[in-house]
Design a protein around this motif. Structure first.
Motif, short mmCIF file in Angstrom:
data_model
loop_
_atom_site.label_atom_id
_atom_site.label_comp_id
_atom_site.label_asym_id
_atom_site.label_seq_id
_atom_site.Cartn_x
_atom_site.Cartn_y
_atom_site.Cartn_z
N LEU A 101 0.81 -1.22 0.00
CA LEU A 101 0.00 0.00 0.00
C LEU A 101 0.85 1.27 0.00
O LEU A 101 0.50 2.26 -0.67
N LEU A 102 1.97 1.26 0.73
CA LEU A 102 2.74 2.49 0.93
C LEU A 102 3.88 2.68 -0.07
O LEU A 102 4.15 3.81 -0.49
N ALA A 103 4.60 1.61 -0.40
CA ALA A 103 5.82 1.75 -1.21
C ALA A 103 5.57 2.36 -2.59
O ALA A 103 6.36 3.23 -3.02
N PRO A 104 4.51 1.96 -3.33
CA PRO A 104 4.29 2.60 -4.65
C PRO A 104 4.10 4.11 -4.54
O PRO A 104 4.54 4.86 -5.42
N LYS A 105 3.46 4.58 -3.46
CA LYS A 105 3.21 6.02 -3.30
C LYS A 105 4.47 6.76 -2.84
O LYS A 105 4.75 7.88 -3.30
N LEU A 106 5.23 6.15 -1.92
CA LEU A 106 6.40 6.84 -1.36
C LEU A 106 7.64 6.72 -2.25
O LEU A 106 8.45 7.65 -2.32
N LEU A 107 7.81 5.57 -2.92
CA LEU A 107 9.03 5.34 -3.70
C LEU A 107 8.78 5.24 -5.21
O LEU A 107 9.74 5.14 -5.98
N GLY A 108 7.51 5.23 -5.62
CA GLY A 108 7.19 5.20 -7.04
C GLY A 108 7.51 3.89 -7.72
O GLY A 108 7.87 3.87 -8.91
N ILE A 109 7.39 2.77 -6.98
CA ILE A 109 7.67 1.45 -7.57
C ILE A 109 6.36 0.73 -7.85
O ILE A 109 5.29 1.13 -7.40
N SER A 110 6.44 -0.38 -8.62
CA SER A 110 5.23 -1.14 -8.97
C SER A 110 4.76 -1.97 -7.79
O SER A 110 5.48 -2.17 -6.80
N LEU A 111 3.54 -2.49 -7.91
CA LEU A 111 2.98 -3.34 -6.84
C LEU A 111 3.80 -4.61 -6.65
O LEU A 111 4.01 -5.06 -5.52
N LEU A 112 4.26 -5.21 -7.76
CA LEU A 112 5.05 -6.43 -7.65
C LEU A 112 6.39 -6.15 -6.98
O LEU A 112 6.84 -6.93 -6.12
N ASP A 113 7.02 -5.03 -7.35
CA ASP A 113 8.29 -4.66 -6.71
C ASP A 113 8.07 -4.41 -5.21
O ASP A 113 8.90 -4.77 -4.38
N ALA A 114 6.93 -3.80 -4.88
CA ALA A 114 6.61 -3.55 -3.47
C ALA A 114 6.39 -4.86 -2.72
O ALA A 114 6.78 -4.99 -1.55
N ALA A 115 5.79 -5.86 -3.39
CA ALA A 115 5.57 -7.17 -2.77
C ALA A 115 6.91 -7.85 -2.49
O ALA A 115 7.10 -8.46 -1.43
N ILE A 116 7.84 -7.75 -3.44
CA ILE A 116 9.18 -8.33 -3.25
C ILE A 116 9.87 -7.63 -2.07
O ILE A 116 10.45 -8.29 -1.19
N MET A 117 9.80 -6.31 -2.05
CA MET A 117 10.41 -5.55 -0.95
C MET A 117 9.77 -5.92 0.39
O MET A 117 10.46 -6.09 1.40
N GLY A 118 8.45 -6.06 0.39
CA GLY A 118 7.75 -6.43 1.61
C GLY A 118 8.16 -7.79 2.13
O GLY A 118 8.33 -7.98 3.34
#
Length: 392
Positions: A101-118
Protein backbone atom coordinates in the motif's frame (compact mmCIF):
# COMPACT_ATOMS: atom_id res chain seq x y z
CA UNK A 1 41.58 -14.80 8.04
CA UNK A 2 43.06 -15.06 11.56
CA UNK A 3 43.85 -11.35 11.77
CA UNK A 4 40.32 -10.59 10.52
CA UNK A 5 38.83 -12.76 13.27
CA UNK A 6 40.95 -10.94 15.87
CA UNK A 7 39.66 -7.58 14.58
CA UNK A 8 36.06 -8.86 14.65
CA UNK A 9 36.20 -10.09 18.24
CA UNK A 10 38.36 -7.34 19.76
CA UNK A 11 36.71 -4.35 18.08
CA UNK A 12 33.25 -5.94 18.24
CA UNK A 13 33.45 -6.62 22.00
CA UNK A 14 34.98 -3.20 22.67
CA UNK A 15 32.30 -1.24 20.78
CA UNK A 16 29.61 -3.46 22.33
CA UNK A 17 30.98 -2.56 25.77
CA UNK A 18 31.00 1.16 24.86
CA UNK A 19 27.36 0.98 23.74
CA UNK A 20 26.30 -0.78 26.95
CA UNK A 21 28.09 1.91 28.98
CA UNK A 22 25.89 4.58 27.40
CA UNK A 23 22.79 2.35 27.78
CA UNK A 24 22.52 1.33 24.12
CA UNK A 25 22.16 -2.29 22.92
CA UNK A 26 25.51 -4.06 22.58
CA UNK A 27 24.55 -5.39 19.16
CA UNK A 28 24.56 -1.81 17.84
CA UNK A 29 28.33 -1.70 18.51
CA UNK A 30 28.76 -5.08 16.82
CA UNK A 31 26.82 -4.02 13.70
CA UNK A 32 28.82 -0.78 13.54
CA UNK A 33 32.03 -2.85 13.83
CA UNK A 34 30.95 -4.85 10.77
CA UNK A 35 30.19 -1.68 8.80
CA UNK A 36 33.53 -0.15 9.83
CA UNK A 37 35.68 -3.22 9.13
CA UNK A 38 33.65 -4.47 6.15
CA UNK A 39 34.33 -4.21 2.41
CA UNK A 40 32.38 -0.95 2.02
CA UNK A 41 34.51 0.97 4.54
CA UNK A 42 38.03 -0.04 5.79
CA UNK A 43 38.06 -3.47 4.12
CA UNK A 44 39.82 -5.18 7.04
CA UNK A 45 37.76 -8.39 6.91
CA UNK A 46 39.40 -11.01 4.71
CA UNK A 47 37.44 -11.92 1.57
CA UNK A 48 37.73 -15.63 2.39
CA UNK A 49 35.85 -14.94 5.65
CA UNK A 50 33.21 -12.88 3.85
CA UNK A 51 32.70 -15.72 1.37
CA UNK A 52 31.62 -18.03 4.19
CA UNK A 53 29.87 -15.35 6.26
CA UNK A 54 26.40 -16.77 5.52
CA UNK A 55 27.47 -20.16 6.90
CA UNK A 56 29.05 -18.54 9.97
CA UNK A 57 25.89 -16.50 10.60
CA UNK A 58 23.86 -19.70 10.32
CA UNK A 59 26.08 -21.41 12.92
CA UNK A 60 25.41 -18.54 15.34
CA UNK A 61 21.68 -18.81 14.65
CA UNK A 62 21.81 -22.57 15.29
CA UNK A 63 23.47 -22.00 18.67
CA UNK A 64 20.84 -19.54 19.88
CA UNK A 65 17.90 -21.60 18.54
CA UNK A 66 19.24 -24.72 20.23
CA UNK A 67 19.49 -22.81 23.50
CA UNK A 68 15.95 -21.51 22.98
CA UNK A 69 14.67 -25.06 22.53
CA UNK A 70 16.42 -26.25 25.68
CA UNK A 71 14.64 -23.50 27.63
CA UNK A 72 11.16 -23.81 26.09
CA UNK A 73 8.50 -25.90 27.80
CA UNK A 74 5.83 -27.39 25.50
CA UNK A 75 3.20 -26.92 28.21
CA UNK A 76 3.84 -23.16 27.99
CA UNK A 77 3.25 -23.20 24.23
CA UNK A 78 0.07 -25.27 24.64
CA UNK A 79 -1.18 -22.74 27.18
CA UNK A 80 -0.59 -19.90 24.71
CA UNK A 81 -2.48 -21.77 21.96
CA UNK A 82 -4.08 -19.77 19.12
CA UNK A 83 -1.97 -16.56 19.43
CA UNK A 84 1.27 -18.56 19.04
CA UNK A 85 0.03 -19.95 15.70
CA UNK A 86 -1.23 -16.56 14.47
CA UNK A 87 2.08 -14.84 15.38
CA UNK A 88 3.84 -17.14 12.90
CA UNK A 89 2.32 -15.43 9.86
CA UNK A 90 -0.25 -12.69 10.59
CA UNK A 91 2.20 -9.85 11.53
CA UNK A 92 4.36 -10.64 8.46
CA UNK A 93 1.27 -10.59 6.22
CA UNK A 94 0.22 -7.22 7.64
CA UNK A 95 3.70 -5.81 7.04
CA UNK A 96 3.72 -7.04 3.42
CA UNK A 97 0.26 -5.51 2.88
CA UNK A 98 1.55 -2.24 4.36
CA UNK A 99 4.49 -2.30 1.97
CA UNK A 100 2.22 -2.94 -1.03
CA UNK A 101 0.00 0.00 0.00
CA UNK A 102 2.74 2.49 0.93
CA UNK A 103 5.82 1.75 -1.21
CA UNK A 104 4.29 2.60 -4.65
CA UNK A 105 3.21 6.02 -3.30
CA UNK A 106 6.40 6.84 -1.36
CA UNK A 107 9.03 5.34 -3.70
CA UNK A 108 7.19 5.20 -7.04
CA UNK A 109 7.67 1.45 -7.57
CA UNK A 110 5.23 -1.14 -8.97
CA UNK A 111 2.98 -3.34 -6.84
CA UNK A 112 5.05 -6.43 -7.65
CA UNK A 113 8.29 -4.66 -6.71
CA UNK A 114 6.61 -3.55 -3.47
CA UNK A 115 5.57 -7.17 -2.77
CA UNK A 116 9.18 -8.33 -3.25
CA UNK A 117 10.41 -5.55 -0.95
CA UNK A 118 7.75 -6.43 1.61
CA UNK A 119 8.76 -10.09 1.65
CA UNK A 120 12.40 -9.08 2.26
CA UNK A 121 11.63 -6.65 5.07
CA UNK A 122 8.79 -8.59 6.76
CA UNK A 123 10.95 -11.26 8.43
CA UNK A 124 11.60 -10.77 12.14
CA UNK A 125 15.10 -11.53 13.44
CA UNK A 126 15.45 -14.54 15.80
CA UNK A 127 19.07 -13.48 16.35
CA UNK A 128 17.89 -10.26 18.01
CA UNK A 129 14.71 -11.54 19.65
CA UNK A 130 15.71 -14.98 20.99
CA UNK A 131 18.52 -13.81 23.33
CA UNK A 132 16.27 -11.07 24.71
CA UNK A 133 13.38 -13.48 25.35
CA UNK A 134 15.73 -15.96 27.04
CA UNK A 135 16.90 -13.11 29.28
CA UNK A 136 13.26 -12.41 30.22
CA UNK A 137 12.71 -16.10 31.00
CA UNK A 138 15.84 -16.17 33.17
CA UNK A 139 14.66 -13.11 35.09
CA UNK A 140 11.03 -14.28 35.30
CA UNK A 141 9.37 -11.38 33.44
CA UNK A 142 6.18 -12.30 31.61
CA UNK A 143 6.76 -16.03 32.13
CA UNK A 144 3.49 -16.60 34.00
CA UNK A 145 1.61 -15.32 30.94
CA UNK A 146 4.06 -17.18 28.59
CA UNK A 147 4.93 -13.96 26.74
CA UNK A 148 8.62 -14.76 25.99
CA UNK A 149 7.61 -18.28 24.90
CA UNK A 150 4.92 -16.86 22.59
CA UNK A 151 7.40 -14.52 20.89
CA UNK A 152 10.10 -17.22 20.66
CA UNK A 153 7.76 -19.67 18.94
CA UNK A 154 6.43 -17.09 16.49
CA UNK A 155 9.86 -15.74 15.55
CA UNK A 156 11.22 -19.18 14.67
CA UNK A 157 8.41 -19.91 12.19
CA UNK A 158 7.95 -16.37 10.85
CA UNK A 159 11.15 -16.58 8.80
CA UNK A 160 10.10 -19.81 7.07
CA UNK A 161 6.81 -18.24 5.97
CA UNK A 162 8.42 -15.00 4.75
CA UNK A 163 11.18 -16.73 2.75
CA UNK A 164 8.60 -18.88 0.92
CA UNK A 165 6.63 -15.71 0.08
CA UNK A 166 9.84 -14.01 -1.12
CA UNK A 167 10.66 -16.97 -3.39
CA UNK A 168 7.15 -16.86 -4.89
CA UNK A 169 7.21 -13.09 -5.59
CA UNK A 170 10.77 -13.27 -6.98
CA UNK A 171 9.75 -16.05 -9.37
CA UNK A 172 6.75 -14.00 -10.51
CA UNK A 173 9.02 -11.02 -11.26
CA UNK A 174 11.27 -13.29 -13.33
CA UNK A 175 8.35 -14.41 -15.49
CA UNK A 176 7.41 -17.58 -13.65
CA UNK A 177 3.88 -18.38 -12.57
CA UNK A 178 3.04 -18.70 -8.88
CA UNK A 179 3.12 -22.34 -7.86
CA UNK A 180 0.38 -23.18 -5.35
CA UNK A 181 2.58 -26.01 -4.05
CA UNK A 182 5.08 -23.47 -2.76
CA UNK A 183 2.43 -22.20 -0.32
CA UNK A 184 1.42 -25.74 0.64
CA UNK A 185 5.09 -26.32 1.44
CA UNK A 186 4.94 -23.82 4.34
CA UNK A 187 2.90 -25.99 6.75
CA UNK A 188 4.58 -29.14 5.41
CA UNK A 189 8.09 -27.84 6.09
CA UNK A 190 7.05 -26.77 9.61
CA UNK A 191 5.39 -30.15 10.30
CA UNK A 192 8.31 -32.24 9.03
CA UNK A 193 10.72 -30.04 10.99
CA UNK A 194 8.73 -30.54 14.21
CA UNK A 195 8.45 -34.32 13.71
CA UNK A 196 12.15 -34.76 12.90
CA UNK A 197 13.23 -32.53 15.81
CA UNK A 198 10.90 -34.31 18.26
CA UNK A 199 12.21 -37.76 17.28
CA UNK A 200 15.83 -36.64 17.52
CA UNK A 201 15.24 -34.90 20.86
CA UNK A 202 13.66 -38.03 22.37
CA UNK A 203 16.41 -40.19 20.92
CA UNK A 204 19.18 -38.01 22.36
CA UNK A 205 17.44 -37.96 25.77
CA UNK A 206 17.48 -41.78 25.87
CA UNK A 207 21.05 -41.93 24.54
CA UNK A 208 22.41 -39.41 27.06
CA UNK A 209 20.69 -41.19 29.95
CA UNK A 210 22.25 -44.54 29.01
CA UNK A 211 25.71 -43.28 28.03
CA UNK A 212 27.76 -41.16 30.39
CA UNK A 213 29.87 -38.51 28.64
CA UNK A 214 31.09 -34.97 29.19
CA UNK A 215 28.67 -32.16 28.44
CA UNK A 216 31.20 -30.77 25.95
CA UNK A 217 30.95 -34.00 23.93
CA UNK A 218 27.14 -33.76 24.02
CA UNK A 219 27.37 -30.18 22.69
CA UNK A 220 29.57 -31.32 19.80
CA UNK A 221 27.15 -34.13 18.94
CA UNK A 222 24.12 -31.81 19.02
CA UNK A 223 25.85 -29.15 16.92
CA UNK A 224 26.99 -31.72 14.35
CA UNK A 225 23.45 -33.07 13.98
CA UNK A 226 22.13 -29.49 13.75
CA UNK A 227 24.55 -28.75 10.89
CA UNK A 228 23.28 -31.87 9.10
CA UNK A 229 19.65 -30.77 9.57
CA UNK A 230 20.32 -27.34 8.06
CA UNK A 231 22.13 -28.95 5.11
CA UNK A 232 19.26 -31.40 4.55
CA UNK A 233 16.84 -28.47 4.21
CA UNK A 234 18.16 -27.80 0.69
CA UNK A 235 19.04 -31.41 -0.18
CA UNK A 236 15.79 -33.23 0.65
CA UNK A 237 13.11 -33.61 -2.07
CA UNK A 238 10.37 -32.91 0.52
CA UNK A 239 9.65 -29.59 2.31
CA UNK A 240 11.68 -29.44 5.51
CA UNK A 241 12.70 -26.66 7.92
CA UNK A 242 16.06 -27.39 9.51
CA UNK A 243 15.92 -24.45 11.95
CA UNK A 244 12.54 -25.53 13.34
CA UNK A 245 13.85 -29.11 13.66
CA UNK A 246 16.81 -27.79 15.67
CA UNK A 247 14.59 -25.87 18.09
CA UNK A 248 12.24 -28.82 18.60
CA UNK A 249 15.19 -31.14 19.09
CA UNK A 250 16.10 -28.93 22.05
CA UNK A 251 12.49 -28.78 23.28
CA UNK A 252 12.05 -32.57 23.34
CA UNK A 253 15.50 -33.14 24.84
CA UNK A 254 14.53 -30.76 27.63
CA UNK A 255 11.15 -32.48 28.03
CA UNK A 256 12.66 -35.96 28.32
CA UNK A 257 15.94 -35.22 30.12
CA UNK A 258 15.61 -31.94 32.02
CA UNK A 259 18.76 -32.43 34.13
CA UNK A 260 21.05 -32.65 31.09
CA UNK A 261 19.20 -29.90 29.22
CA UNK A 262 19.83 -27.38 32.03
CA UNK A 263 23.56 -28.07 31.96
CA UNK A 264 23.67 -27.98 28.16
CA UNK A 265 21.76 -24.68 28.13
CA UNK A 266 24.52 -23.14 30.26
CA UNK A 267 27.15 -24.42 27.80
CA UNK A 268 25.26 -23.02 24.81
CA UNK A 269 24.95 -19.71 26.64
CA UNK A 270 28.74 -19.56 26.88
CA UNK A 271 29.09 -20.41 23.18
CA UNK A 272 26.68 -17.57 22.36
CA UNK A 273 29.11 -15.00 23.82
CA UNK A 274 31.44 -15.51 20.85
CA UNK A 275 28.76 -16.47 18.30
CA UNK A 276 26.82 -13.25 18.96
CA UNK A 277 29.84 -11.08 18.12
CA UNK A 278 30.51 -13.05 14.94
CA UNK A 279 26.86 -12.94 13.86
CA UNK A 280 26.22 -9.22 14.20
CA UNK A 281 29.64 -8.09 12.97
CA UNK A 282 29.14 -10.17 9.81
CA UNK A 283 25.59 -8.79 9.45
CA UNK A 284 27.10 -5.30 9.64
CA UNK A 285 29.71 -6.25 7.04
CA UNK A 286 26.87 -6.91 4.57
CA UNK A 287 25.62 -3.34 4.97
CA UNK A 288 26.62 -0.90 2.25
CA UNK A 289 26.19 2.38 4.08
CA UNK A 290 26.19 4.39 0.84
CA UNK A 291 22.86 2.76 -0.10
CA UNK A 292 21.38 3.87 3.21
CA UNK A 293 22.64 7.45 2.71
CA UNK A 294 21.05 7.64 -0.75
CA UNK A 295 17.67 6.36 0.43
CA UNK A 296 16.32 9.62 1.77
CA UNK A 297 13.47 10.33 4.14
CA UNK A 298 10.85 8.50 2.06
CA UNK A 299 12.52 5.12 2.62
CA UNK A 300 12.83 5.82 6.37
CA UNK A 301 9.15 6.85 6.54
CA UNK A 302 8.27 3.66 4.66
CA UNK A 303 10.06 1.46 7.23
CA UNK A 304 8.29 3.09 10.16
CA UNK A 305 5.00 2.94 8.27
CA UNK A 306 5.17 -0.81 7.63
CA UNK A 307 6.26 -1.37 11.25
CA UNK A 308 2.92 0.15 12.31
CA UNK A 309 1.17 -2.39 10.09
CA UNK A 310 3.23 -5.16 11.71
CA UNK A 311 2.32 -3.96 15.19
CA UNK A 312 -1.35 -3.92 14.19
CA UNK A 313 -0.95 -7.55 13.08
CA UNK A 314 0.50 -8.48 16.49
CA UNK A 315 -2.38 -6.65 18.22
CA UNK A 316 -4.93 -8.68 16.22
CA UNK A 317 -3.13 -11.93 17.12
CA UNK A 318 -3.54 -11.09 20.81
CA UNK A 319 -7.26 -10.24 20.73
CA UNK A 320 -9.39 -12.26 23.19
CA UNK A 321 -6.35 -13.18 25.28
CA UNK A 322 -5.92 -12.50 28.99
CA UNK A 323 -2.93 -10.22 28.39
CA UNK A 324 -3.13 -6.67 29.73
CA UNK A 325 -2.73 -3.57 27.55
CA UNK A 326 0.89 -3.10 28.64
CA UNK A 327 1.72 -6.76 27.92
CA UNK A 328 0.21 -6.49 24.45
CA UNK A 329 2.19 -3.30 23.86
CA UNK A 330 5.39 -5.11 24.83
CA UNK A 331 4.63 -7.93 22.35
CA UNK A 332 4.07 -5.34 19.60
CA UNK A 333 7.44 -3.71 20.38
CA UNK A 334 9.36 -6.96 20.77
CA UNK A 335 8.22 -8.36 17.41
CA UNK A 336 9.80 -5.60 15.29
CA UNK A 337 13.63 -6.12 15.07
CA UNK A 338 15.10 -7.28 11.76
CA UNK A 339 18.64 -8.31 10.82
CA UNK A 340 19.63 -11.80 9.67
CA UNK A 341 17.08 -12.54 6.92
CA UNK A 342 17.42 -9.04 5.46
CA UNK A 343 21.22 -9.45 5.34
CA UNK A 344 20.83 -12.88 3.71
CA UNK A 345 18.27 -12.12 0.96
CA UNK A 346 18.33 -8.32 0.60
CA UNK A 347 20.79 -8.44 -2.31
CA UNK A 348 19.12 -11.37 -4.14
CA UNK A 349 16.78 -9.23 -6.36
CA UNK A 350 19.78 -7.08 -7.41
CA UNK A 351 21.86 -10.18 -8.20
CA UNK A 352 18.89 -11.55 -10.20
CA UNK A 353 18.99 -8.42 -12.39
CA UNK A 354 15.61 -7.03 -11.33
CA UNK A 355 15.03 -3.31 -11.79
CA UNK A 356 13.92 -2.97 -8.17
CA UNK A 357 17.08 -4.66 -6.88
CA UNK A 358 18.88 -1.48 -5.81
CA UNK A 359 15.98 0.04 -3.90
CA UNK A 360 15.08 -3.31 -2.27
CA UNK A 361 18.66 -3.66 -1.03
CA UNK A 362 18.64 -0.05 0.22
CA UNK A 363 15.44 -0.53 2.22
CA UNK A 364 16.71 -3.89 3.56
CA UNK A 365 19.90 -2.19 4.77
CA UNK A 366 17.94 0.64 6.39
CA UNK A 367 15.59 -1.82 8.10
CA UNK A 368 18.59 -3.48 9.76
CA UNK A 369 20.17 -0.18 10.80
CA UNK A 370 16.90 1.17 12.23
CA UNK A 371 15.00 -1.79 13.69
CA UNK A 372 17.76 -4.03 15.11
CA UNK A 373 19.26 -1.49 17.55
CA UNK A 374 15.96 0.33 18.14
CA UNK A 375 14.08 -2.92 18.81
CA UNK A 376 16.77 -4.22 21.16
CA UNK A 377 16.86 -0.85 22.95
CA UNK A 378 13.07 -0.74 23.38
CA UNK A 379 12.89 -4.32 24.67
CA UNK A 380 15.71 -3.68 27.15
CA UNK A 381 14.15 -0.47 28.49
CA UNK A 382 10.47 -1.47 28.61
CA UNK A 383 10.20 -5.08 29.77
CA UNK A 384 10.50 -4.26 33.48
CA UNK A 385 7.82 -1.59 33.16
CA UNK A 386 5.38 -3.39 30.88
CA UNK A 387 5.61 -6.99 32.14
CA UNK A 388 4.90 -8.59 35.50
CA UNK A 389 7.68 -10.46 37.26
CA UNK A 390 6.90 -14.01 38.32
CA UNK A 391 7.83 -14.10 42.00
CA UNK A 392 8.17 -17.91 41.90
Amino acid sequence: MLISLSYIFLVGMFLSWICKKVELPGLLGMIFTGILLGPYCLGLIDSSLLNISSELRKIALIIILMRAGLNLDLSDLKRVGRPAILMCFVPACFEMIGMILLAPKLLGISLLDAAIMGSVVAAVSPAVIVPKMLQLMDEGYGTKESIPQLILAGASVDDVFVIVMFTAFLGLAQGESINILSFVNIPLSILTGIICGALLGKGFAIFFKKNHMRDTVKILILLSVAFILVTLEDALPIPFSGLIAIMFMGIFLQRNHSVASKRLSVKFNKLWVGAEVLLFVLVGACVNISYALKAGMMAILLIFGVLLFRMLGVFICLLKTSLSKTERLFCMIAYCPKATVQAAIGSVPLAAGLGCGQIVLTVAVLSILITAPLGAFMIEHTYKKLLKKNKD
